[in-house]
Design a protein around this motif. Structure first.
Motif, PDB file in Angstrom:
ATOM      1  N   SER A   3       0.817  -1.216   0.000  1.00 26.14           N
ATOM      2  CA  SER A   3       0.000   0.000   0.000  1.00 26.14           C
ATOM      3  C   SER A   3       0.850   1.265   0.000  1.00 26.14           C
ATOM      4  CB  SER A   3      -0.956   0.001   1.186  1.00 26.14           C
ATOM      5  OG  SER A   3      -0.237  -0.050   2.393  1.00 26.14           O
ATOM      6  N   THR A   4       2.063   1.198   0.560  1.00 28.83           N
ATOM      7  CA  THR A   4       2.979   2.335   0.510  1.00 28.83           C
ATOM      8  C   THR A   4       4.376   1.809   0.252  1.00 28.83           C
ATOM      9  OG1 THR A   4       3.356   2.271   2.893  1.00 28.83           O
ATOM     10  CG2 THR A   4       1.669   3.780   2.115  1.00 28.83           C
ATOM     11  N   ARG A   5       5.103   2.495  -0.599  1.00 31.44           N
ATOM     12  CA  ARG A   5       6.475   2.091  -0.896  1.00 31.44           C
ATOM     13  C   ARG A   5       7.150   3.190  -1.670  1.00 31.44           C
ATOM     14  NH1 ARG A   5       6.661   0.782  -6.227  1.00 31.44           N
ATOM     15  NH2 ARG A   5       4.706   0.283  -7.186  1.00 31.44           N
ATOM     16  N   PRO A   6       8.480   3.243  -1.603  1.00 29.99           N
ATOM     17  CA  PRO A   6       9.172   4.176  -2.486  1.00 29.99           C
ATOM     18  C   PRO A   6       8.916   3.758  -3.934  1.00 29.99           C
ATOM     19  CG  PRO A   6      10.637   3.430  -0.749  1.00 29.99           C
ATOM     20  CD  PRO A   6       9.397   2.582  -0.681  1.00 29.99           C
ATOM     21  N   ALA A   7       8.794   4.723  -4.798  1.00 29.88           N
ATOM     22  CA  ALA A   7       8.522   4.432  -6.214  1.00 29.88           C
ATOM     23  C   ALA A   7       9.717   3.726  -6.834  1.00 29.88           C
ATOM     24  CB  ALA A   7       8.231   5.717  -6.963  1.00 29.88           C
ATOM     25  N   SER A   8       9.446   2.650  -7.569  1.00 29.77           N
ATOM     26  CA  SER A   8      10.518   1.957  -8.272  1.00 29.77           C
ATOM     27  C   SER A   8      10.563   2.388  -9.733  1.00 29.77           C
ATOM     28  CB  SER A   8      10.318   0.445  -8.170  1.00 29.77           C
ATOM     29  OG  SER A   8       9.055   0.084  -8.684  1.00 29.77           O
ATOM     30  N   GLU A   9       9.505   3.006 -10.196  1.00 33.32           N
ATOM     31  CA  GLU A   9       9.473   3.473 -11.576  1.00 33.32           C
ATOM     32  C   GLU A   9       9.829   4.956 -11.657  1.00 33.32           C
ATOM     33  OE1 GLU A   9       5.018   3.650 -10.432  1.00 33.32           O
ATOM     34  OE2 GLU A   9       6.798   2.672  -9.712  1.00 33.32           O
ATOM     35  N   ASP A  10      10.145   5.406 -12.841  1.00 37.66           N
ATOM     36  CA  ASP A  10      10.496   6.802 -13.082  1.00 37.66           C
ATOM     37  C   ASP A  10       9.226   7.642 -13.091  1.00 37.66           C
ATOM     38  OD1 ASP A  10      11.546   9.224 -13.879  1.00 37.66           O
ATOM     39  OD2 ASP A  10      11.995   8.575 -15.922  1.00 37.66           O
ATOM     40  N   LEU A  11       9.121   8.559 -12.153  1.00 37.18           N
ATOM     41  CA  LEU A  11       7.945   9.438 -12.088  1.00 37.18           C
ATOM     42  C   LEU A  11       8.301  10.881 -12.457  1.00 37.18           C
ATOM     43  CD1 LEU A  11       6.245   8.147  -8.813  1.00 37.18           C
ATOM     44  CD2 LEU A  11       5.783   7.486 -11.179  1.00 37.18           C
ATOM     45  N   SER A  12       9.428  11.061 -13.134  1.00 39.89           N
ATOM     46  CA  SER A  12       9.868  12.413 -13.476  1.00 39.89           C
ATOM     47  C   SER A  12       8.915  13.113 -14.439  1.00 39.89           C
ATOM     48  CB  SER A  12      11.285  12.390 -14.052  1.00 39.89           C
ATOM     49  OG  SER A  12      11.330  11.618 -15.234  1.00 39.89           O
ATOM     50  N   ASN A  13       8.117  12.358 -15.182  1.00 42.45           N
ATOM     51  CA  ASN A  13       7.161  12.972 -16.110  1.00 42.45           C
ATOM     52  C   ASN A  13       5.769  13.117 -15.517  1.00 42.45           C
ATOM     53  OD1 ASN A  13       8.983  13.354 -18.240  1.00 42.45           O
ATOM     54  ND2 ASN A  13       8.774  11.217 -18.854  1.00 42.45           N
ATOM     55  N   ALA A  14       5.612  12.711 -14.252  1.00 47.58           N
ATOM     56  CA  ALA A  14       4.307  12.859 -13.597  1.00 47.58           C
ATOM     57  C   ALA A  14       4.007  14.339 -13.399  1.00 47.58           C
ATOM     58  CB  ALA A  14       4.306  12.127 -12.250  1.00 47.58           C
ATOM     59  N   GLU A  15       2.728  14.671 -13.356  1.00 45.56           N
ATOM     60  CA  GLU A  15       2.318  16.056 -13.104  1.00 45.56           C
ATOM     61  C   GLU A  15       2.142  16.228 -11.599  1.00 45.56           C
ATOM     62  OE1 GLU A  15      -1.012  19.305 -14.578  1.00 45.56           O
ATOM     63  OE2 GLU A  15      -1.037  17.287 -15.399  1.00 45.56           O
ATOM     64  N   TRP A  16       3.049  16.999 -10.991  1.00 38.48           N
ATOM     65  CA  TRP A  16       3.079  17.180  -9.538  1.00 38.48           C
ATOM     66  C   TRP A  16       2.343  18.450  -9.140  1.00 38.48           C
ATOM     67  CZ3 TRP A  16       4.788  13.305  -6.572  1.00 38.48           C
ATOM     68  CH2 TRP A  16       5.551  12.324  -7.177  1.00 38.48           C
ATOM     69  N   PHE A  17       1.610  18.376  -8.030  1.00 42.02           N
ATOM     70  CA  PHE A  17       0.838  19.495  -7.497  1.00 42.02           C
ATOM     71  C   PHE A  17       1.251  19.743  -6.054  1.00 42.02           C
ATOM     72  CE2 PHE A  17      -1.757  17.258 -10.573  1.00 42.02           C
ATOM     73  CZ  PHE A  17      -2.265  18.271 -11.359  1.00 42.02           C
ATOM     74  N   LYS A  18       1.102  20.975  -5.593  1.00 43.23           N
ATOM     75  CA  LYS A  18       1.278  21.284  -4.181  1.00 43.23           C
ATOM     76  C   LYS A  18       0.182  22.249  -3.757  1.00 43.23           C
ATOM     77  CE  LYS A  18       4.703  24.919  -4.923  1.00 43.23           C
ATOM     78  NZ  LYS A  18       6.036  25.385  -4.598  1.00 43.23           N
ATOM     79  N   SER A  19      -0.035  22.336  -2.476  1.00 45.36           N
ATOM     80  CA  SER A  19      -1.081  23.189  -1.931  1.00 45.36           C
ATOM     81  C   SER A  19      -0.789  24.657  -2.222  1.00 45.36           C
ATOM     82  CB  SER A  19      -1.175  22.976  -0.422  1.00 45.36           C
ATOM     83  OG  SER A  19      -1.994  23.970   0.161  1.00 45.36           O
ATOM     84  N   SER A  20      -1.823  25.411  -2.484  1.00 43.98           N
ATOM     85  CA  SER A  20      -1.658  26.851  -2.675  1.00 43.98           C
ATOM     86  C   SER A  20      -1.191  27.517  -1.380  1.00 43.98           C
ATOM     87  CB  SER A  20      -2.965  27.486  -3.145  1.00 43.98           C
ATOM     88  OG  SER A  20      -3.985  27.262  -2.191  1.00 43.98           O
ATOM     89  N   ALA A  21      -1.395  26.864  -0.231  1.00 36.28           N
ATOM     90  CA  ALA A  21      -0.943  27.408   1.047  1.00 36.28           C
ATOM     91  C   ALA A  21       0.575  27.401   1.156  1.00 36.28           C
ATOM     92  CB  ALA A  21      -1.543  26.612   2.207  1.00 36.28           C
ATOM     93  N   SER A  22       1.253  26.654   0.298  1.00 37.67           N
ATOM     94  CA  SER A  22       2.708  26.567   0.373  1.00 37.67           C
ATOM     95  C   SER A  22       3.411  27.457  -0.647  1.00 37.67           C
ATOM     96  CB  SER A  22       3.145  25.116   0.177  1.00 37.67           C
ATOM     97  OG  SER A  22       2.742  24.646  -1.083  1.00 37.67           O
ATOM     98  N   SER A  23       2.704  28.372  -1.271  1.00 37.40           N
ATOM     99  CA  SER A  23       3.326  29.245  -2.265  1.00 37.40           C
ATOM    100  C   SER A  23       4.396  30.120  -1.625  1.00 37.40           C
ATOM    101  CB  SER A  23       2.275  30.129  -2.938  1.00 37.40           C
ATOM    102  OG  SER A  23       1.688  30.986  -1.999  1.00 37.40           O
ATOM    103  N   GLY A  24       5.558  30.115  -2.255  1.00 33.53           N
ATOM    104  CA  GLY A  24       6.646  30.955  -1.783  1.00 33.53           C
ATOM    105  C   GLY A  24       7.433  30.402  -0.615  1.00 33.53           C
ATOM    106  N   THR A  25       7.053  29.240  -0.130  1.00 32.72           N
ATOM    107  CA  THR A  25       7.784  28.647   0.986  1.00 32.72           C
ATOM    108  C   THR A  25       8.402  27.330   0.546  1.00 32.72           C
ATOM    109  OG1 THR A  25       5.861  27.434   1.802  1.00 32.72           O
ATOM    110  CG2 THR A  25       6.204  29.666   2.657  1.00 32.72           C
ATOM    111  N   GLY A  26       9.446  26.923   1.216  1.00 33.64           N
ATOM    112  CA  GLY A  26      10.082  25.650   0.906  1.00 33.64           C
ATOM    113  C   GLY A  26       9.459  24.528   1.708  1.00 33.64           C
TER     114      GLY A  26
END
Length: 74
Positions: A3-26
């Motif tokens: 159910s959870t594991r580090p990815a073994s496949e290449d996900l570099s082409n996946a479309e990644w999203f982050k919360s708008s609450a994290s804009s401008g922060t690391g």
């Protein structure tokens, strides 16, 4: 399938999203909705580490807990 594991496949082409609450922060958690229904999770400040991949069920359980305040700090 785990159910959870580090990815073994290449996900570099996946479309990644982050919360708008994290804009401008690391230190943001990014999420990718994969074509097979799984969810990819990664730390945008540590892209050398492989993303974790979870099933949709695990993701929905996490969201339910987060929305219910289960992970709020005291």
């Amino acid at each position: 399938m785990n159910s959870t594991r580090p990815a073994s496949e290449d996900l570099s082409n996946a479309e990644w999203f982050k919360s708008s609450a994290s804009s401008g922060t690391g230190g943001c958690l990014e999420v990718a909705f994969l074509p097979d229904g799984r969810i990819g999770l990664r730390d945008n400040e540590d892209l050398d580490n492989p993303p974790f991949v979870v099933t949709r069920h695990v993701w929905e359980c996490f969201l339910h807990g987060a929305k219910g305040g289960e992970f709020d700090t005291p």
